[in-house]
Design an enzyme around this catalytic site. Structure first.
Site, PDB file in Angstrom:
ATOM      1  N   HIS A 184       0.822  -1.214   0.000  1.00 37.47           N
ATOM      2  CA  HIS A 184       0.000   0.000   0.000  1.00 37.47           C
ATOM      3  C   HIS A 184       0.855   1.264   0.000  1.00 37.47           C
ATOM      4  O   HIS A 184       0.371   2.328  -0.353  1.00 37.47           O
ATOM      5  CB  HIS A 184      -1.056  -0.016   1.113  1.00 37.47           C
ATOM      6  N   ASP A 225       1.098  -7.676   2.401  1.00 39.08           N
ATOM      7  CA  ASP A 225       1.219  -6.251   2.078  1.00 39.08           C
ATOM      8  C   ASP A 225       2.679  -5.805   1.915  1.00 39.08           C
ATOM      9  O   ASP A 225       3.231  -5.128   2.764  1.00 39.08           O
ATOM     10  CB  ASP A 225       0.525  -5.442   3.188  1.00 39.08           C
ATOM     11  N   SER A 244       3.913   2.247   8.470  1.00 42.93           N
ATOM     12  CA  SER A 244       3.719   1.242   7.442  1.00 42.93           C
ATOM     13  C   SER A 244       5.010   1.055   6.686  1.00 42.93           C
ATOM     14  O   SER A 244       5.660   2.028   6.307  1.00 42.93           O
ATOM     15  CB  SER A 244       2.624   1.664   6.483  1.00 42.93           C
TER      16      SER A 244
HETATM   17  N1  ARG Z   1      -4.733   0.625   7.400  1.00 48.72           N
HETATM   18  C1  ARG Z   1      -3.413   0.640   6.878  1.00 48.72           C
HETATM   19  C2  ARG Z   1      -2.778   2.044   7.023  1.00 48.72           C
HETATM   20  O1  ARG Z   1      -3.330   2.901   7.627  1.00 48.72           O
HETATM   21  C3  ARG Z   1      -3.348   0.106   5.492  1.00 48.72           C
HETATM   22  C4  ARG Z   1      -4.091   0.859   4.454  1.00 48.72           C
HETATM   23  C5  ARG Z   1      -4.030   0.365   3.052  1.00 48.72           C
HETATM   24  N2  ARG Z   1      -5.060  -0.580   2.689  1.00 48.72           N
HETATM   25  C6  ARG Z   1      -6.341  -0.264   2.302  1.00 48.72           C
HETATM   26  N3  ARG Z   1      -7.163  -1.234   2.050  1.00 48.72           N
HETATM   27  N4  ARG Z   1      -6.783   0.960   2.180  1.00 48.72           N
HETATM   28  O2  ARG Z   1      -2.256   2.671   6.192  1.00 48.72           O
HETATM   29  N1  ASP Z   2      -1.311   1.493   7.855  1.00 54.78           N
HETATM   30  C1  ASP Z   2      -0.611   2.569   8.530  1.00 54.78           C
HETATM   31  C2  ASP Z   2       0.408   3.243   7.609  1.00 54.78           C
HETATM   32  O1  ASP Z   2       0.218   3.301   6.419  1.00 54.78           O
HETATM   33  C3  ASP Z   2      -0.011   2.095   9.780  1.00 54.78           C
HETATM   34  C4  ASP Z   2      -0.906   2.319  10.941  1.00 54.78           C
HETATM   35  O2  ASP Z   2      -1.646   3.293  10.952  1.00 54.78           O
HETATM   36  O3  ASP Z   2      -0.835   1.507  11.862  1.00 54.78           O
HETATM   37  O4  ASP Z   2       1.353   3.834   8.037  1.00 54.78           O
END
Ligand code: ARG
Ligand code: ASP
Length: 716
Positions: free
Chosen positions: A87, A223, A651
């Protein structure tokens, strides 16, 4: 058993329990030059803090790079191979994709250096050194200074300090505030600008479970994506050139594929973006009651519209994939954050903490009064600012984040008001922005989103923050009629002519004349005026006051609890967080184990589904149990969780074991614990990582990209 042995075992158990509680209850993301080595070792770390951070010899920090705008990455080979999340690379992977050559869907593996794909604008930044400079920056400061005087003095001191610090020409130095401006640190950095895409699994692995599983445990996502840093012939940063060569790092991470167990020591090294752990209860109330519900309700609607259109049209699906993911990501996080704050009684806890702070015995009466005054003022400001905050949250969501057409119109409306001096500069910025937006823009779809946004703004925001005629727009049908009209009379949608060619081929006067005739810009301009006159001045005032109050409140907290270890709030600087691999219990009667496996991936499989489809090859590897050296007992571990205190920006951060070997890749947090940015709670806050063995399995067995495996140092 002898009584004394029993006693000492008991004592030891109690000691370890209390140490663990101590280390974990508060969470923490620490600057790597200030680590509590003793505590880390007690929790299981086998290496020294110097091996994590050393400015005279290579250390782990030399393998960690800030990636793009807000992620972390790490060097995993002597040839500059860079690992980060799928991502985090998503935008770039998408930018190399078309309907006929869709790297998002198919994945991509460069089979040699020549096939590695350059990415305009992508940068990776290493930290060379960190120095505390508080005394230089706060020198000459007087308690009686106004905020303006204070800021001026600090800026002057920053400039002076910067000019006294030495650096190489290819380095930068930043001086940044910590603890809300009570401390300052200087960061010497090196930024590489030629970063190429090397490999990525298909989204059916890299984004498996997509938005349904996002922010959730149990999770089954691979990921990750792989890039490579290129440097000039001297191994220094350079803009893209075909003559650049793979970067030779000062240090790269060895990778361990040894067995993992619950309770193993785990640390994460990276660039967390923003936390607000030291706010007063009144601020949290505002987040729970005003800010989060506003954003959530607007994005609910945008996401519904986008989702429907993406399911119906393949081209739209590619164009909107990245946008959708980013809007959905915030939306889902805020829902989890609100629930978590409520479930853990965050407001009451902060209130109790404030009472404790006010009652501290070691303070003079004068100080106690001062602290009470700080908290009372903050409470007042948060309460009186609520309606402005709601209006501005709506404004930003409606006119900036959710509707791209409105965003462009706002930018152009500002351009119309630019004076001679700034016009060209602003225009160039806008053209760059337009290139990005138009690449993935569908004006009809954006019209649907915009209509919904406008009607929600009109319905839910007080009349004093509206423009003339707003009553009409409460009805979605009137918004649709209105926008149809605007869309048909604007350069932005292309109906009146091509916006970019008008901007790039005409004189300032002609551009301004044309923009003045644009129906969309004329429609947006009164909103912008309203914001400038009726919202932003008040918000600025509040913000200025709150900055100073929060700084003093932070100072009071540091003073009131001298034995508590306060980590500085995240601010996109390099941090270390440590804990252990651990499950959690989100609710009475439920316990989540800390590991998921490939069997779980297969259990979730839904053929041809938008989120849970799987490549045949992966099914075959699973059926044949063809895991190579990467399995644990009979299983392929996919994801795991630990008590590491992470946030957005972490991330792509490496998860390391007690020896400092790379064992996982951080990518998310569990939903029940997303309030960790505001109120960390060790019982339910967990970070989610991809097991490095799953990553290697995908590279090796799934993609057959052995040339990459061969570059790495793998410890069996
Ligand atoms: N929640 C994670 C972060 O805040 C991964 C986000 C990417 N994935 C998604 N399905 N939007 O960045
Ligand atoms: N998914 C998040 C990021 O992209 C990580 C988090 O918020 O825990 O940095």
């Amino acid at each position: 058993m002898k009584k004394s042995t029993f006693k000492s075992i008991l004592f030891f158990c109690l000691l370890t329990i209390s140490l663990q509680i101590n280390a974990q209850t508060g969470g923490g993301m620490w600057l790597p030059n200030q680590l509590n080595e003793k505590e880390m070792k007690e929790m299981g770390m086998k290496i020294s803090a110097k091996q994590l951070f050393n400015t005279s010899n290579p250390s782990i920090k030399d393998a960690i790079a800030h990636f793009g705008r807000g992620c972390t990455s790490e060097v995993i080979s002597p040839k500059g191979l860079l690992l980060t999340n799928h991502h985090c690379g998503y935008y770039y992977i998408q930018s190399h994709s078309t309907v006929n050559n869709d790297l998002l869907t198919n994945g991509f593996w460069a089979s040699n250096f020549e096939e590695e794909k350059p990415n305009e604008g992508l940068k990776a930044t290493f930290i060379v050194d960190i120095k505390e400079v508080t005394s230089q920056i706060l020198k000459g400061l007087d308690d009686n200074f106004s905020e303006e005087q204070r800021n001026q003095l600090i800026q002057d001191n920053i400039d002076k300090t910067l000019s006294a610090l030495t650096k190489e020409i290819y380095q930068e130095i930043d001086i940044l505030p910590f603890y809300n401006g009570n401390q300052y640190y200087a960061f010497v950095t090196e930024t590489y600008e030629d970063i190429r895409l090397v490999g990525t699994p298909p989204s059916s692995i890299g984004k498996y479970g997509s938005d349904t599983d996002n922010w959730m445990w149990p999770r089954h996502t691979g990921d990750f994506s792989i890039f490579r840093i290129y440097a000039d012939k001297n191994n220094h940063p350079a803009k893209y050139s075909k003559d650049n060569v793979p970067y030779k790092p000062k240090y790269y991470l060895p990778i361990s594929i040894k067995e993992k167990k619950e309770n193993d020591f785990s640390f994460v090294y990276g660039f967390p973006g923003k936390t607000q752990e030291y706010l007063p209860s009144s601020a949290i109330e505002q987040i729970i009651e005003v800010i989060n519900p506003s954003r959530i309700s607007l994005r609910n609607e945008t996401l519904k519209i986008l989702d429907q259109n993406m399911r119906e049209n393949k081209e739209i699906k590619i164009k909107y994939a990245s946008k959708y993911a980013s809007i959905a990501n915030g939306w889902k996080k805020w829902i989890g954050e609100n629930q978590g704050l409520i479930n853990t009684h965050a407001i009451q806890k902060k209130k109790d903490y404030e009472t404790k702070l006010l009652k501290q015995t070691n303070a003079s009466d004068d100080e106690k009064n001062k602290n009470l005054a700080i908290l009372t003022s903050m409470d007042e400001i948060y309460k009186t600012s609520n309606s402005f905050i709601k209006a501005s949250t709506y404004f930003n969501e409606v006119f900036y984040y959710n509707s791209e057409t409105f965003r462009i119109a706002s930018l152009l409306s500002n351009l119309l008001n630019s004076d001679n001096r700034n016009f060209e500069k602003n225009k160039d910025k806008i053209i760059k922005n337009l290139n990005k937006i138009y690449k993935n823009y569908d004006s009809e779809l954006d019209k649907k989103v915009s209509a919904k946004m406008l009607s929600m703004y009109s319905m839910n925001i007080e009349p004093r923050f509206q423009i003339a005629g707003h009553e009409d727009y409460e009805k979605i049908s009137s918004c649709e009629v209105l926008l149809n009209n605007l869309w048909n009379n604007s350069y932005i949608t292309g109906s009146k002519g091509d916006l970019r060619s008008i901007l790039s081929t005409n004189t300032q006067q002609i551009i301004k004349n044309k923009l003045k005739e644009d129906a969309l810009i004329s429609f947006i301009s009164p909103y912008i005026e309203m914001y400038k006159n009726k919202i932003s001045p008040y918000l600025n005032e509040y913000e200025k006051k709150l900055d100073s109050l929060q700084r003093n409140y932070m100072k009071a907290q540091l003073k009131a609890f001298p034995n508590k270890k306060f980590f500085p709030d995240a601010n996109s600087t390099l941090r270390v967080t440590y804990g252990k691999i651990d499950g959690y219990s989100p609710k009475d009667g439920i316990y989540y184990k800390p590991f998921t496996t490939l069997s779980g991936v297969i259990e979730k499989y839904v053929p041809n589904d938008y989120e849970f489809d799987l490549p045949n090859k992966l099914m075959t590897l699973y059926n044949e149990k063809n895991y190579g050296p990467y399995s644990q007992k009979e299983d392929m571990i996919v994801n795991y969780i630990a008590t590491n205190h992470t946030t957005g920006g972490n991330s792509g951060s490496p998860a390391l074991d007690s020896q400092g070997n790379l064992v996982g890749l951080n990518f998310d947090r569990v939903w029940e614990g997303t309030m960790s940015d505001i109120n960390y709670n060790s019982s339910i806050c967990r970070n989610i990582m991809v097991d490095i063995r799953y990553i290697l399995f995908i590279i090796d067995k799934f993609a057959g990209a052995n040339r990459l495996i061969n570059e790495m140092k793998i410890i069996k």
